[in-house]
Motif scaffolding. Sequence first.
Motif, PDB file in Angstrom:
ATOM      1  N   ILE A 140       3.301  -6.264   8.074  1.00 55.13           N
ATOM      2  CA  ILE A 140       3.664  -4.884   8.381  1.00 55.13           C
ATOM      3  C   ILE A 140       5.179  -4.815   8.477  1.00 55.13           C
ATOM      4  O   ILE A 140       5.803  -5.579   9.211  1.00 55.13           O
ATOM      5  CB  ILE A 140       3.010  -4.395   9.684  1.00 55.13           C
ATOM      6  CG1 ILE A 140       1.486  -4.472   9.553  1.00 55.13           C
ATOM      7  CG2 ILE A 140       3.462  -2.968  10.012  1.00 55.13           C
ATOM      8  CD1 ILE A 140       0.721  -4.060  10.779  1.00 55.13           C
ATOM      9  N   TYR A 141       5.756  -3.886   7.715  1.00 55.82           N
ATOM     10  CA  TYR A 141       7.205  -3.713   7.662  1.00 55.82           C
ATOM     11  C   TYR A 141       7.594  -2.337   8.160  1.00 55.82           C
ATOM     12  O   TYR A 141       6.887  -1.360   7.938  1.00 55.82           O
ATOM     13  CB  TYR A 141       7.704  -3.840   6.208  1.00 55.82           C
ATOM     14  CG  TYR A 141       7.744  -5.243   5.699  1.00 55.82           C
ATOM     15  CD1 TYR A 141       8.924  -5.976   5.732  1.00 55.82           C
ATOM     16  CD2 TYR A 141       6.604  -5.842   5.173  1.00 55.82           C
ATOM     17  CE1 TYR A 141       8.964  -7.279   5.252  1.00 55.82           C
ATOM     18  CE2 TYR A 141       6.640  -7.140   4.693  1.00 55.82           C
ATOM     19  CZ  TYR A 141       7.826  -7.851   4.727  1.00 55.82           C
ATOM     20  OH  TYR A 141       7.856  -9.131   4.264  1.00 55.82           O
ATOM     21  N   ARG A 142       8.728  -2.290   8.833  1.00 57.32           N
ATOM     22  CA  ARG A 142       9.421  -1.035   9.120  1.00 57.32           C
ATOM     23  C   ARG A 142      10.753  -1.164   8.401  1.00 57.32           C
ATOM     24  O   ARG A 142      11.579  -1.991   8.784  1.00 57.32           O
ATOM     25  CB  ARG A 142       9.618  -0.819  10.613  1.00 57.32           C
ATOM     26  CG  ARG A 142      10.275   0.535  10.913  1.00 57.32           C
ATOM     27  CD  ARG A 142      10.395   0.848  12.381  1.00 57.32           C
ATOM     28  NE  ARG A 142       9.201   0.676  13.155  1.00 57.32           N
ATOM     29  CZ  ARG A 142       8.214   1.584  13.295  1.00 57.32           C
ATOM     30  NH1 ARG A 142       8.299   2.731  12.666  1.00 57.32           N
ATOM     31  NH2 ARG A 142       7.163   1.332  14.046  1.00 57.32           N
ATOM     32  N   PHE A 188      -2.339   4.871   4.707  1.00 56.76           N
ATOM     33  CA  PHE A 188      -2.014   4.274   3.422  1.00 56.76           C
ATOM     34  C   PHE A 188      -3.222   4.473   2.515  1.00 56.76           C
ATOM     35  O   PHE A 188      -4.286   4.874   2.966  1.00 56.76           O
ATOM     36  CB  PHE A 188      -1.687   2.784   3.583  1.00 56.76           C
ATOM     37  CG  PHE A 188      -2.293   2.190   4.828  1.00 56.76           C
ATOM     38  CD1 PHE A 188      -1.555   2.057   5.979  1.00 56.76           C
ATOM     39  CD2 PHE A 188      -3.636   1.839   4.867  1.00 56.76           C
ATOM     40  CE1 PHE A 188      -2.137   1.560   7.139  1.00 56.76           C
ATOM     41  CE2 PHE A 188      -4.213   1.334   6.019  1.00 56.76           C
ATOM     42  CZ  PHE A 188      -3.460   1.192   7.162  1.00 56.76           C
ATOM     43  N   ASN A 189      -3.053   4.203   1.245  1.00 53.28           N
ATOM     44  CA  ASN A 189      -4.111   4.447   0.265  1.00 53.28           C
ATOM     45  C   ASN A 189      -5.375   3.661   0.621  1.00 53.28           C
ATOM     46  O   ASN A 189      -5.376   2.433   0.575  1.00 53.28           O
ATOM     47  CB  ASN A 189      -3.602   4.052  -1.117  1.00 53.28           C
ATOM     48  CG  ASN A 189      -4.586   4.374  -2.201  1.00 53.28           C
ATOM     49  OD1 ASN A 189      -5.729   3.924  -2.161  1.00 53.28           O
ATOM     50  ND2 ASN A 189      -4.140   5.139  -3.170  1.00 53.28           N
ATOM     51  N   PRO A 190      -6.487   4.362   0.956  1.00 54.91           N
ATOM     52  CA  PRO A 190      -7.687   3.645   1.394  1.00 54.91           C
ATOM     53  C   PRO A 190      -8.373   2.842   0.286  1.00 54.91           C
ATOM     54  O   PRO A 190      -8.970   1.801   0.557  1.00 54.91           O
ATOM     55  CB  PRO A 190      -8.597   4.751   1.924  1.00 54.91           C
ATOM     56  CG  PRO A 190      -8.075   6.014   1.356  1.00 54.91           C
ATOM     57  CD  PRO A 190      -6.632   5.802   1.062  1.00 54.91           C
ATOM     58  N   LEU A 213       0.831  -1.197   0.000  1.00 56.00           N
ATOM     59  CA  LEU A 213       0.000   0.000   0.000  1.00 56.00           C
ATOM     60  C   LEU A 213       0.869   1.253   0.000  1.00 56.00           C
ATOM     61  O   LEU A 213       1.841   1.352   0.750  1.00 56.00           O
ATOM     62  CB  LEU A 213      -0.915   0.016   1.226  1.00 56.00           C
ATOM     63  CG  LEU A 213      -1.881  -1.153   1.363  1.00 56.00           C
ATOM     64  CD1 LEU A 213      -2.726  -0.984   2.609  1.00 56.00           C
ATOM     65  CD2 LEU A 213      -2.767  -1.285   0.146  1.00 56.00           C
ATOM     66  N   ALA A 214       0.477   2.209  -0.837  1.00 53.90           N
ATOM     67  CA  ALA A 214       1.168   3.494  -0.876  1.00 53.90           C
ATOM     68  C   ALA A 214       0.818   4.296   0.375  1.00 53.90           C
ATOM     69  O   ALA A 214      -0.309   4.228   0.864  1.00 53.90           O
ATOM     70  CB  ALA A 214       0.765   4.263  -2.130  1.00 53.90           C
ATOM     71  N   ARG A 262       5.160   0.118   6.267  1.00 53.94           N
ATOM     72  CA  ARG A 262       4.586  -0.317   5.005  1.00 53.94           C
ATOM     73  C   ARG A 262       3.717  -1.538   5.259  1.00 53.94           C
ATOM     74  O   ARG A 262       4.100  -2.441   5.996  1.00 53.94           O
ATOM     75  CB  ARG A 262       5.678  -0.692   3.989  1.00 53.94           C
ATOM     76  CG  ARG A 262       6.488   0.462   3.495  1.00 53.94           C
ATOM     77  CD  ARG A 262       5.638   1.445   2.682  1.00 53.94           C
ATOM     78  NE  ARG A 262       6.328   2.681   2.458  1.00 53.94           N
ATOM     79  CZ  ARG A 262       6.130   3.795   3.152  1.00 53.94           C
ATOM     80  NH1 ARG A 262       5.268   3.825   4.130  1.00 53.94           N
ATOM     81  NH2 ARG A 262       6.785   4.887   2.874  1.00 53.94           N
ATOM     82  N   LEU A 263       2.548  -1.550   4.640  1.00 56.83           N
ATOM     83  CA  LEU A 263       1.652  -2.703   4.705  1.00 56.83           C
ATOM     84  C   LEU A 263       1.707  -3.432   3.380  1.00 56.83           C
ATOM     85  O   LEU A 263       1.615  -2.811   2.322  1.00 56.83           O
ATOM     86  CB  LEU A 263       0.210  -2.257   4.976  1.00 56.83           C
ATOM     87  CG  LEU A 263      -0.215  -2.178   6.449  1.00 56.83           C
ATOM     88  CD1 LEU A 263       0.593  -1.142   7.175  1.00 56.83           C
ATOM     89  CD2 LEU A 263      -1.680  -1.912   6.551  1.00 56.83           C
ATOM     90  N   GLN A 264       1.860  -4.755   3.460  1.00 59.63           N
ATOM     91  CA  GLN A 264       1.871  -5.585   2.265  1.00 59.63           C
ATOM     92  C   GLN A 264       0.829  -6.676   2.410  1.00 59.63           C
ATOM     93  O   GLN A 264       0.797  -7.386   3.421  1.00 59.63           O
ATOM     94  CB  GLN A 264       3.240  -6.227   2.048  1.00 59.63           C
ATOM     95  CG  GLN A 264       4.313  -5.275   1.633  1.00 59.63           C
ATOM     96  CD  GLN A 264       5.609  -5.999   1.321  1.00 59.63           C
ATOM     97  OE1 GLN A 264       5.741  -7.209   1.507  1.00 59.63           O
ATOM     98  NE2 GLN A 264       6.583  -5.253   0.834  1.00 59.63           N
ATOM     99  N   PHE A 265      -0.012  -6.784   1.391  1.00 56.48           N
ATOM    100  CA  PHE A 265      -0.959  -7.886   1.312  1.00 56.48           C
ATOM    101  C   PHE A 265      -0.297  -8.976   0.481  1.00 56.48           C
ATOM    102  O   PHE A 265      -0.084  -8.806  -0.711  1.00 56.48           O
ATOM    103  CB  PHE A 265      -2.266  -7.434   0.661  1.00 56.48           C
ATOM    104  CG  PHE A 265      -3.153  -6.653   1.585  1.00 56.48           C
ATOM    105  CD1 PHE A 265      -4.116  -7.298   2.343  1.00 56.48           C
ATOM    106  CD2 PHE A 265      -3.022  -5.285   1.707  1.00 56.48           C
ATOM    107  CE1 PHE A 265      -4.940  -6.595   3.203  1.00 56.48           C
ATOM    108  CE2 PHE A 265      -3.836  -4.572   2.566  1.00 56.48           C
ATOM    109  CZ  PHE A 265      -4.799  -5.223   3.314  1.00 56.48           C
TER     110      PHE A 265
END
Length: 131
Positions: A69-71, A113-115, A16-17, A59-62
Amino acid sequence: MNPATSTTELTPTVELAPSYTIPIVLVAIAIPLLLVQIWVASAIALFGVFLLFQTATLRLQFTEIALDIYRGETRIRQFPYRDWQNWRIFWSPVPILFYFKEVKSIHFLPILFNPKTLQACLEDRCPKINS
């Protein structure tokens, strides 16, 4: 709620941006409040700056099996879809909060992040059973 498992295609990972809307609005609201109530304004501004930092670093990644969830390059949490029972994005006109419930816990995340991408990924990977 379990993601659809009947498809044999691999689902690509979606990151997600970031969206700086909520943190910037909080800081902007705090500025005129300084003239009225300095302590309230300071608390709101501090929270806005904290969310700005979180937006810049998280950062969230699906992925195919979980929300990660990344830092930076480090994964700090993983939430497998098989454990999810429900999710919701609060206040559709201007999304501000993302809620999801797992078997053993609940989570609330501000929308940093981009909803629209968040909504699409949730509907694709973890569709609601009872909307």
